[in-house]
Design an enzyme around this catalytic site. Structure first.
Site, PDB file in Angstrom:
ATOM      1  N   THR A  37      11.131   6.199   1.757  1.00 42.95           N
ATOM      2  CA  THR A  37      12.589   6.209   1.809  1.00 42.95           C
ATOM      3  C   THR A  37      13.113   5.102   2.714  1.00 42.95           C
ATOM      4  OG1 THR A  37      12.583   8.605   1.475  1.00 42.95           O
ATOM      5  CG2 THR A  37      14.608   7.623   2.327  1.00 42.95           C
ATOM      6  N   PHE A  38      12.414   4.871   3.826  1.00 40.98           N
ATOM      7  CA  PHE A  38      12.935   3.960   4.846  1.00 40.98           C
ATOM      8  C   PHE A  38      12.313   2.574   4.794  1.00 40.98           C
ATOM      9  CE2 PHE A  38      13.294   8.298   6.515  1.00 40.98           C
ATOM     10  CZ  PHE A  38      14.655   8.362   6.742  1.00 40.98           C
ATOM     11  N   GLY A  39      11.218   2.415   4.061  1.00 43.74           N
ATOM     12  CA  GLY A  39      10.594   1.102   4.033  1.00 43.74           C
ATOM     13  C   GLY A  39       9.376   1.048   3.147  1.00 43.74           C
ATOM     14  N   SER A  40       8.881  -0.164   2.943  1.00 38.67           N
ATOM     15  CA  SER A  40       7.647  -0.380   2.186  1.00 38.67           C
ATOM     16  C   SER A  40       6.568  -0.857   3.138  1.00 38.67           C
ATOM     17  CB  SER A  40       7.873  -1.411   1.079  1.00 38.67           C
ATOM     18  OG  SER A  40       8.313  -2.640   1.621  1.00 38.67           O
TER      19      SER A  40
ATOM     20  N   ASP B  79       8.866  15.527   8.778  1.00 38.13           N
ATOM     21  CA  ASP B  79       8.461  15.091   7.433  1.00 38.13           C
ATOM     22  C   ASP B  79       6.936  15.149   7.285  1.00 38.13           C
ATOM     23  OD1 ASP B  79       8.729  14.234   4.835  1.00 38.13           O
ATOM     24  OD2 ASP B  79       8.904  12.107   5.339  1.00 38.13           O
TER      25      ASP B  79
ATOM     26  N   VAL C 148       0.808  -1.220   0.000  1.00 37.28           N
ATOM     27  CA  VAL C 148       0.000   0.000   0.000  1.00 37.28           C
ATOM     28  C   VAL C 148       0.839   1.265   0.000  1.00 37.28           C
ATOM     29  CG1 VAL C 148      -1.976  -1.093   1.108  1.00 37.28           C
ATOM     30  CG2 VAL C 148      -0.191  -0.061   2.534  1.00 37.28           C
ATOM     31  N   GLY C 149       2.157   1.130   0.127  1.00 36.11           N
ATOM     32  CA  GLY C 149       2.993   2.323   0.127  1.00 36.11           C
ATOM     33  C   GLY C 149       4.464   1.997   0.048  1.00 36.11           C
TER      34      GLY C 149
ATOM     35  N   LYS D 144       5.141  -2.282   8.099  1.00 36.60           N
ATOM     36  CA  LYS D 144       6.232  -1.560   7.439  1.00 36.60           C
ATOM     37  C   LYS D 144       7.502  -2.385   7.531  1.00 36.60           C
ATOM     38  CE  LYS D 144       8.730   2.873   7.681  1.00 36.60           C
ATOM     39  NZ  LYS D 144       8.754   4.201   8.360  1.00 36.60           N
TER      40      LYS D 144
END
Length: 325
Positions: free
Chosen positions: A14-17, A128, A10-11, A33
């Site tokens: 930069t740091f993870g999927s 962020d 679903v996304g 995540k």
């Protein structure tokens, strides 16, 4: 990870999927995540991450996404969160030309400012903030993605490579070695304006164009309005474009004076002139809103570590439970 069945991605960040998944034991839908670009060889590495530490400390707030578990399996780190239906970016993109009502914007932003006031009170800032990091379900909005979060009083120089450029505060763009939680307030000013217009307030194509877009809206800073920023620019050999700026009512027609005045104060050049999140909650724009008393920062969820010795010695879990740290 055995108790979860992955559904779909679903996304990607930069740091993870992030993937949606189902807890096979309870049937609960969650978001998982998977951290990337690093192997985690010990529990200390996992639990000492600022993202994990901050979420454990603030997980009880109703407008901060809840961290359910931290799992390290085969040196890969997974963060298990409550599932939210969508994010604010997706809602904006789906609206077409149908702008949100002022009551909708007021409701969402009041919730976010409550989360930010609590986060800043707990000693962290997000760094962020953008529509994609604000998750929505049933008119409840929650602050998410703490991968860039830092302690406010860490005493270390902060990186300038944070926040999506459209929501990046000017002191960060000018490479100030130190900055404060005021950068979150700048980002929220830009997000509020975008909710009213369905267009980014400062949609720069690059750094120089970004600064030009800012100057074209709020006007060029001066030695009187932001002396520190002028010094930062000179140190970079940067010359601000001279632009008078426009009134926020021109940028956002049909929006109340209370809303435009709040956005203008949030998008002040000088970070010390921006209101804090706690001050924003008292702004006339939010007088219709009902304030929810947040949990005490001293009363936070406790983390417990459970080593899975029955199936796989490479698997371990940190669960989040109520308690006092």
């Amino acid at each position: 990870m055995e108790k979860y069945m992955l559904i779909k991605k679903v996304g990607e960040g930069t740091f993870g999927s992030v993937c949606s998944a189902i807890n096979k034991q309870t049937g609960e839908v969650v978001a998982i995540k998977q951290m990337k670009n690093k192997r985690y060889h010990s529990w200390e590495e996992c639990i000492n991450l600022t993202e994990v530490q901050s979420l454990i400390k603030m997980s009880k707030h109703p407008n901060i996404v809840k961290l359910r578990e931290v799992i390290r399996e085969h040196d890969i780190l997974y963060l298990v969160f409550e599932y939210m239906e969508c994010n604010l970016y997706e809602l904006i993109r789906k609206r077409g030309r149908r702008v949100f009502s002022e009551d909708e914007v007021r409701n969402w932003c009041f919730q976010v400012f409550q989360a930010l006031a609590y986060m800043h009170q707990c000693g962290y800032f997000h760094r962020d903030l953008k529509p994609a990091n604000l998750l929505v379900s049933n008119n409840v909005i929650k602050l998410a993605d703490f991968g860039s979060a830092r302690k406010i009083n860490s005493g270390q120089p902060f990186t300038q490579n944070i926040t999506t450029p459209w929501y990046r505060a000017p002191e960060v763009m000018l490479k100030s070695p130190t900055y404060t939680s005021a950068i979150d307030m700048w980002a929220m000013g830009a997000i509020m304006a975008e909710l009213f217009t369905l267009r980014p307030l400062f949609p720069g194509l690059n750094g120089a164009d970004q600064m030009y877009k800012i100057c074209s809206v709020i006007g060029t800073p001066t030695d009187n309005s932001w002396p520190h920023g002028i010094r930062l620019a000179r140190g970079m050999n940067y010359q601000f474009p001279y632009l008078p700026g426009v009134h926020m009512s021109i940028v956002m027609p049909s929006v109340s004076d209370d809303a435009t005045s709040l956005i203008r104060s949030l998008c002040s050049w000088d970070p010390f002139k921006r209101p804090t999140a706690a001050q924003v909650l008292q702004h006339p724009f939010f007088h219709k809103c009902y304030y929810v008393i947040p949990p005490s920062p001293r009363t936070t969820p406790a983390a417990y570590c459970q080593q899975n010795t029955n199936t796989n010695k490479n698997t371990a879990v940190i669960g989040i439970q109520a308690g006092i740290c």
